[in-house]
Design a protein around this motif. Structure first.
Motif, PDB file in Angstrom:
ATOM      1  N   CYS A   1       0.872  -1.174   0.000  1.00 12.43           N
ATOM      2  CA  CYS A   1       0.000   0.000   0.000  1.00 12.43           C
ATOM      3  C   CYS A   1       0.906   1.220   0.000  1.00 12.43           C
ATOM      4  CB  CYS A   1      -0.907   0.007   1.228  1.00 12.43           C
ATOM      5  SG  CYS A   1      -2.267   1.206   1.073  1.00 12.43           S
TER       6      CYS A   1
ATOM      7  N   SER B   1      -3.404  -3.848   0.125  1.00  7.72           N
ATOM      8  CA  SER B   1      -4.440  -3.410   1.077  1.00  7.72           C
ATOM      9  C   SER B   1      -5.049  -2.067   0.702  1.00  7.72           C
ATOM     10  CB  SER B   1      -3.840  -3.311   2.482  1.00  7.72           C
ATOM     11  OG  SER B   1      -2.908  -2.265   2.562  1.00  7.72           O
TER      12      SER B   1
ATOM     13  N   LYS C   1     -12.400  -5.075   2.281  1.00 12.86           N
ATOM     14  CA  LYS C   1     -11.814  -4.219   3.320  1.00 12.86           C
ATOM     15  C   LYS C   1     -12.722  -3.016   3.515  1.00 12.86           C
ATOM     16  CE  LYS C   1      -7.831  -1.398   4.489  1.00 12.86           C
ATOM     17  NZ  LYS C   1      -6.411  -1.119   4.269  1.00 12.86           N
TER      18      LYS C   1
ATOM     19  N   PHE D   1      -3.735   1.513  14.470  1.00 13.33           N
ATOM     20  CA  PHE D   1      -2.757   1.202  13.409  1.00 13.33           C
ATOM     21  C   PHE D   1      -2.205   2.488  12.797  1.00 13.33           C
ATOM     22  CE2 PHE D   1      -1.785   0.884   8.924  1.00 13.33           C
ATOM     23  CZ  PHE D   1      -1.029  -0.268   8.800  1.00 13.33           C
ATOM     24  N   ARG D   2      -3.086   3.452  12.609  1.00 14.98           N
ATOM     25  CA  ARG D   2      -2.625   4.680  11.940  1.00 14.98           C
ATOM     26  C   ARG D   2      -1.633   5.432  12.806  1.00 14.98           C
ATOM     27  NH1 ARG D   2      -8.322   6.120   8.854  1.00 14.98           N
ATOM     28  NH2 ARG D   2      -8.324   4.164   7.674  1.00 14.98           N
TER      29      ARG D   2
ATOM     30  N   ARG E   1     -10.928   7.570   3.978  1.00 11.29           N
ATOM     31  CA  ARG E   1     -10.752   6.531   2.964  1.00 11.29           C
ATOM     32  C   ARG E   1     -12.086   5.981   2.451  1.00 11.29           C
ATOM     33  NH1 ARG E   1      -5.498   6.536   3.999  1.00 11.29           N
ATOM     34  NH2 ARG E   1      -4.541   5.557   5.815  1.00 11.29           N
TER      35      ARG E   1
ATOM     36  N   GLN F   1     -12.379   2.472   0.349  1.00 11.33           N
ATOM     37  CA  GLN F   1     -12.672   1.288   1.164  1.00 11.33           C
ATOM     38  C   GLN F   1     -14.198   1.091   1.216  1.00 11.33           C
ATOM     39  OE1 GLN F   1     -10.613   1.999   4.876  1.00 11.33           O
ATOM     40  NE2 GLN F   1      -8.606   1.733   3.925  1.00 11.33           N
TER      41      GLN F   1
ATOM     42  N   LYS G   1     -11.689  -7.842   6.252  1.00 12.36           N
ATOM     43  CA  LYS G   1     -11.077  -6.961   7.246  1.00 12.36           C
ATOM     44  C   LYS G   1     -12.018  -5.809   7.563  1.00 12.36           C
ATOM     45  CE  LYS G   1      -7.239  -3.839   7.715  1.00 12.36           C
ATOM     46  NZ  LYS G   1      -6.288  -3.048   7.016  1.00 12.36           N
TER      47      LYS G   1
ATOM     48  N   SER H   1      -6.144  -3.620  14.476  1.00 15.31           N
ATOM     49  CA  SER H   1      -5.574  -2.917  15.631  1.00 15.31           C
ATOM     50  C   SER H   1      -6.636  -2.527  16.661  1.00 15.31           C
ATOM     51  CB  SER H   1      -4.808  -1.685  15.162  1.00 15.31           C
ATOM     52  OG  SER H   1      -5.645  -0.819  14.406  1.00 15.31           O
TER      53      SER H   1
ATOM     54  N   TYR I   1      -2.590  -9.339  16.154  1.00 20.40           N
ATOM     55  CA  TYR I   1      -1.520  -8.854  17.033  1.00 20.40           C
ATOM     56  C   TYR I   1      -1.431  -9.692  18.304  1.00 20.40           C
ATOM     57  CZ  TYR I   1      -2.040  -4.993  13.792  1.00 20.40           C
ATOM     58  OH  TYR I   1      -2.131  -4.255  12.641  1.00 20.40           O
TER      59      TYR I   1
HETATM   60  C1  PBG Z   1      -2.985   0.202   4.864  1.00 20.41           C
HETATM   61  C2  PBG Z   1      -3.496  -0.673   5.927  1.00 20.41           C
HETATM   62  C3  PBG Z   1      -4.287  -0.337   7.035  1.00 20.41           C
HETATM   63  C4  PBG Z   1      -4.395  -1.494   7.795  1.00 20.41           C
HETATM   64  C5  PBG Z   1      -3.714  -2.493   7.133  1.00 20.41           C
HETATM   65  N1  PBG Z   1      -3.180  -1.970   5.970  1.00 20.41           N
HETATM   66  C6  PBG Z   1      -4.848   0.953   7.462  1.00 20.41           C
HETATM   67  C7  PBG Z   1      -5.882   1.632   6.678  1.00 20.41           C
HETATM   68  O1  PBG Z   1      -6.409   1.138   5.686  1.00 20.41           O
HETATM   69  O2  PBG Z   1      -6.154   2.768   7.060  1.00 20.41           O
HETATM   70  C8  PBG Z   1      -5.110  -1.598   9.124  1.00 20.41           C
HETATM   71  C9  PBG Z   1      -4.577  -2.630  10.045  1.00 20.41           C
HETATM   72  C10 PBG Z   1      -5.030  -2.511  11.463  1.00 20.41           C
HETATM   73  O3  PBG Z   1      -5.837  -1.647  11.847  1.00 20.41           O
HETATM   74  O4  PBG Z   1      -4.548  -3.340  12.244  1.00 20.41           O
HETATM   75  N2  PBG Z   1      -3.866   0.562   3.856  1.00 20.41           N
END
Ligand code: PBG
Length: 324
Positions: free
Chosen positions: A119, A165, A195, A204-205, A217, A221, A248, A274, A313
Motif C-alpha cells: 500500500c 491493502s 476491506k 494502526f494509523r 478513505r 474502502q 477486514k 488494531s 496482534y
Molecule cells: C494500509 C493498511 C491499514 C491497515 C492495514 N493496511 C490501514 C488503513 O487502511 O487505514 C489496518 C490494520 C489494522 O488496523 O490493524 N492501507
C-alpha cells in the motif's frame, strides 16, 4: 424421557468436550503483523497498542526468531519510511525499509513465511493509499502502476507473498501481471478483498503514521453496511488471480467471513485489526476481562465463522497458550 435430547451429556468433562469440539484454532492459522522502522536497536512501544512495538531491522529479526520459535508460520510486514512524498517513492525503493527487512529476515529465518503489505499510505506525504489527482481524489489507474512496482520490489527482495491493502480497482490483476513479467510468477497474492472503511484502524494509523492528512478513505474502502458487495469484491479479486482473499476487520464482520466461506473455495484470511486488539487489551489492563480466555474465544469465533487464516496482534501470546 430417555430419548430426549440433553446437550449437557456431551459437556460434562473436558475430555468429552475436546472430542466433540467443532472448531480448533491452531498456531498454523496465525499470521503476526509487525511494524519496521529505520534505525538500529529500536524497539519502540506503540502507545495505542499495548504490547506491540515498532522494530528496526535488527531487532525485528530477533523478535521474529522468537515468534518463529513459538511455531508461528508467518509474519506480515508494514514499513514506516524515513521520508514521505506525494508519490510514495520509498514504497518501491530497492533499499526501502520493507525491502531491507525482508532480505534480512529471509537470510536469518528462511522458513518463516514473510508477507508484505502493499500500500502507499505509509509512504505518501498526504497519507492516502494512492496517487492524488489535482482535486485531491485518489487516481485509481495511476496508483495501480505504483502498487505493481512496490509488489515487484518486495518480491525481488525475497517476499514470499504480497498483500495489497489499498482497495484500488484492478490492483490484483496489475500486480499479478507485473510479478509474472518480472519472472516472479510463483509469488502468491493475498488480497485485502473485502476491506471496510472502519473506525477500528485507528491505533494502526498511529503505529504506521498513515492517517490521511485530509478527508478519509471512504471513497475507496467499502461502506460498512454493505454485505452483498463484499462477495462482488471477492469474486473480482479471485478473477484477477488472488490466491487468498481477506476480510477486514474480523469481529464486526463475521457475517462477511461466513458469506465468503459459503461462496468461495479459496483460502480465506481475516484480519483481527488494531482496534479489535486495543479494545480487548484496554479491558484486560483495567482488570475487566480475562485475557487468555477472551483472546482464544475471539480467535475461535473468527475461525468458526469460516476463516482459515487469522492475522492478529495477539499471535505471539496466543501461540504460547495454544502450544506450537
Ligand atoms: C494500509 C493498511 C491499514 C491497515 C492495514 N493496511 C490501514 C488503513 O487502511 O487505514 C489496518 C490494520 C489494522 O488496523 O490493524 N492501507
Amino acid at each position: 424421557m430417555s430419548s430426549f435430547f440433553r446437550g449437557r451429556r456431551l459437556r460434562r468433562s473436558e475430555t468429552v468436550r475436546r472430542m466433540v469440539r467443532e472448531t480448533v484454532v491452531a498456531v498454523d492459522d496465525l499470521i503476526y503483523p509487525m511494524f519496521v522502522v529505520p534505525g538500529h536497536g529500536v524497539c519502540a512501544p506503540i502507545g495505542a497498542m499495548p504490547g506491540q512495538n515498532r522494530y528496526s531491522v535488527d531487532t525485528l529479526v530477533e523478535e521474529c526468531r522468537r515468534v518463529a520459535g513459538l511455531g508461528i508460520p508467518s509474519v506480515l510486514l508494514f514499513g514506516i519510511p524515513e521520508t514521505k512524498d506525494p508519490a510514495g517513492t520509498e514504497a518501491s525503493a530497492p533499499t526501502g525499509i520493507v525491502q531491507q527487512a525482508v532480505s534480512a529476515l529471509k537470510a536469518a529465518l528462511p522458513d518463516l513465511l514473510v508477507i508484505t503489505d502493499v500500500c502507499l499510505c505509509e509512504y505518501t506525504s498526504h497519507g492516502h493509499c494512492g496517487i492524488l489527482t489535482p482535486s485531491g481524489e485518489v487516481h485509481n489507474d495511476l496508483t495501480l502502476q505504483r502498487l505493481a512496482e512496490t509488489a515487484v520490489s518486495h518480491a525481488r527482495a525475497g517476499a514470499d507473498m504480497v498483500a495489497p491493502s489499498d482497495m484500488m480497482d484492478g490492483r490484483v490483476a496489475a500486480i499479478r501481471m507485473a510479478l509474472d513479467d518480472a519472472d516472479l510468477g510463483a509469488v502468491p497474492i493475498m488480497s485485502y478483498a473485502a476491506k471496510y472503511a472502519s473506525a477500528f484502524y485507528g491505533p494502526f494509523r498511529e503505529a504506521a503514521e498513515s492517517a490521511p492528512q485530509h478527508g478519509d478513505r471512504r471513497g475507496y474502502q467499502m461502506d460498512p453496511p454493505n454485505r452483498r458487495e463484499a462477495l462482488r469484491e471477492i469474486e473480482a479479486d479471485l478473477d484477477e488471480g488472488a490466491d487468498i482473499i481477506m476480510v477486514k476487520p474480523a469481529l464486526p464482520y463475521l457475517d462477511i467471513i461466513a458469506d465468503a466461506r459459503a461462496n468461495v473455495t479459496a483460502p480465506i484470511a481475516a484480519y483481527n485489526v488494531s482496534g479489535e486488539y486495543s479494545m480487548l487489551k484496554a479491558a484486560v489492563l483495567n482488570g475487566w476481562l480475562e485475557e487468555r480466555r477472551a483472546v482464544l474465544e475471539v480467535l475461535t469465533s473468527i475461525k468458526r465463522a469460516g476463516a482459515d487464516l487469522i492475522l492478529t496482534y495477539h499471535a505471539a501470546e496466543a501461540a504460547g497458550w495454544l502450544g506450537g
